[in-house]
Design a protein around this motif. Structure first.
Motif, mmCIF file in Angstrom:
data_model
loop_
_atom_site.group_PDB
_atom_site.id
_atom_site.type_symbol
_atom_site.label_atom_id
_atom_site.label_comp_id
_atom_site.label_asym_id
_atom_site.label_seq_id
_atom_site.Cartn_x
_atom_site.Cartn_y
_atom_site.Cartn_z
ATOM 1 N N GLU A 99 -21.089 7.667 -9.758
ATOM 2 C CA GLU A 99 -20.535 8.651 -10.699
ATOM 3 C C GLU A 99 -20.876 8.368 -12.159
ATOM 4 O OE1 GLU A 99 -16.385 8.376 -9.853
ATOM 5 O OE2 GLU A 99 -16.693 8.925 -7.757
ATOM 6 N N ASN A 130 -23.989 9.840 -15.488
ATOM 7 C CA ASN A 130 -23.154 10.726 -16.303
ATOM 8 C C ASN A 130 -23.604 10.578 -17.756
ATOM 9 O OD1 ASN A 130 -21.029 11.608 -18.054
ATOM 10 N ND2 ASN A 130 -19.638 11.614 -16.289
ATOM 11 N N ASN A 133 -21.179 9.290 -20.409
ATOM 12 C CA ASN A 133 -20.853 7.867 -20.339
ATOM 13 C C ASN A 133 -22.048 6.987 -20.678
ATOM 14 O OD1 ASN A 133 -18.292 8.552 -19.560
ATOM 15 N ND2 ASN A 133 -18.673 8.269 -17.375
ATOM 16 N N VAL A 172 -23.054 15.725 -11.669
ATOM 17 C CA VAL A 172 -22.787 14.310 -11.379
ATOM 18 C C VAL A 172 -22.335 14.172 -9.915
ATOM 19 C CG1 VAL A 172 -21.370 12.296 -11.936
ATOM 20 C CG2 VAL A 172 -22.124 13.841 -13.771
#
Ligand SMILES: [Zn+2]
Length: 303
Positions: A99, A130, A133, A172
């Protein structure tokens, strides 16, 4: 022709000696090869890249899949790359386990640090990444960052090759990928304006017509088919190592670094030596199927 092969195949440290000898010979023969020798030495100019894909680093160091440990695999590879330092490192997406958590990227950054201190590391984003992030953790990205529809796009001009990192992350943790219209438009404009340096594209997704592949492959292929400076595409996603071609453009599916999906696939990385004419690609297997460890694939670019 034979002389050309002779010059190309010599080891680096003997190059000057051989070049001088051939130069002297050309002078003696007085057949006007001086200028072609000059061109030849440019053709010898090479850039070396360590090519990786699908590192799948988790925030949990002991994370494993099918008995493979992505963190341990990458830990093993860093000293291999450091021992014969390339000009740069490229990772073709699926940097993170599933993720794209901040903790995943923090671990990846720690692992890459000894390399990143010495040479630039360029990363494409995959379906297990992601963007929101990734970017804060890797906030000092080398290369020329581009504005392309909010995607993570970077151009690396490292003669004799230009590398363009594209972003095929669509959703994602869902398989399919998409470059999207804005990024394709950016690519078309960029390729239309840049010089003719041989260019390699790199992104995460595979180029088939399955639902989990890059969904705009036909549009991408239409775009790059007539642009002769585009020589190859590097990608990952399948966790399989292989070479194919589209209209003379080499499609290079890099092996996964984290784990394979099939016992017959190597887990490892590829060392590339690239010139304006083509490239040598050497497979370095860490685990998985070791059958092709050390195998070199030689490619010639389309003209
Ligand atoms: Zn993957």
């Amino acid at each position: 022709m034979e002389k050309q092969h002779f010059v190309v195949d010599i080891p680096m440290d003997r190059r000057n000696f051989i070049k001088n000898s051939v130069g002297a010979l050309a002078g003696l023969l007085a057949v006007g090869t001086g200028s072609s020798l000059g061109v030849r030495s440019n053709e010898e100019e090479a850039v070396r890249w360590a090519l990786l894909a699908d590192t799948h680093i988790s925030e949990v160091l002991s994370d494993n899949y099918r008995g493979f440990y992505p963190y341990q695999n990458l830990l093993k590879v860093i000293p291999q790359i450091l021992s014969n330092l390339p000009d740069g490192v490229v990772i073709a997406g699926d940097l993170a386990r599933l993720e794209g958590k901040v903790g995943d990227y923090a671990n990846l950054k720690k692992l890459l640090n000894p390399l990143a201190e010495k040479k630039p590391v360029f990363m494409a984003l995959g379906n297990h990444d992601n963007r929101d992030n990734f970017l804060p953790v890797f906030n000092k990205i080398a290369g020329e960052k581009q504005q392309a529809g909010g995607k993570h796009v970077v151009v690396v001009n490292k003669p004799p090759i230009r590398l363009i990192i594209l972003d095929s992350l669509f959703y994602v943790n869902k398989a399919p990928g998409l470059l999207g219209k804005a990024q394709r438009q950016w690519l078309e404009d960029y390729l239309g304006n840049c010089d003719d340096t041989p260019t390699i594209l790199c992104f995460h997704h595979t180029l088939g017509d399955e639902d989990g592949d890059l969904l705009d492959v036909p549009r991408l292929f239409n775009l790059i088919k007539p642009v002769r400076k585009v020589k190859a595409i590097l990608y990952g996603h399948s966790h399989e190592y292989g070479y194919s071609e589209f209209e003379g453009i080499h499609l290079i599916n890099l092996p996964a670094m984290g784990y394979n999906f099939s016992d017959t696939e190597p887990i490892g990385w590829v060392e590339a030596r690239l010139t304006a004419k083509g490239g040598d690609f050497t497979l370095h297997v860490v685990t998985g199927d070791k059958d092709k460890d050390g195998c070199v694939t030689k490619l010639t670019w389309r003209t």
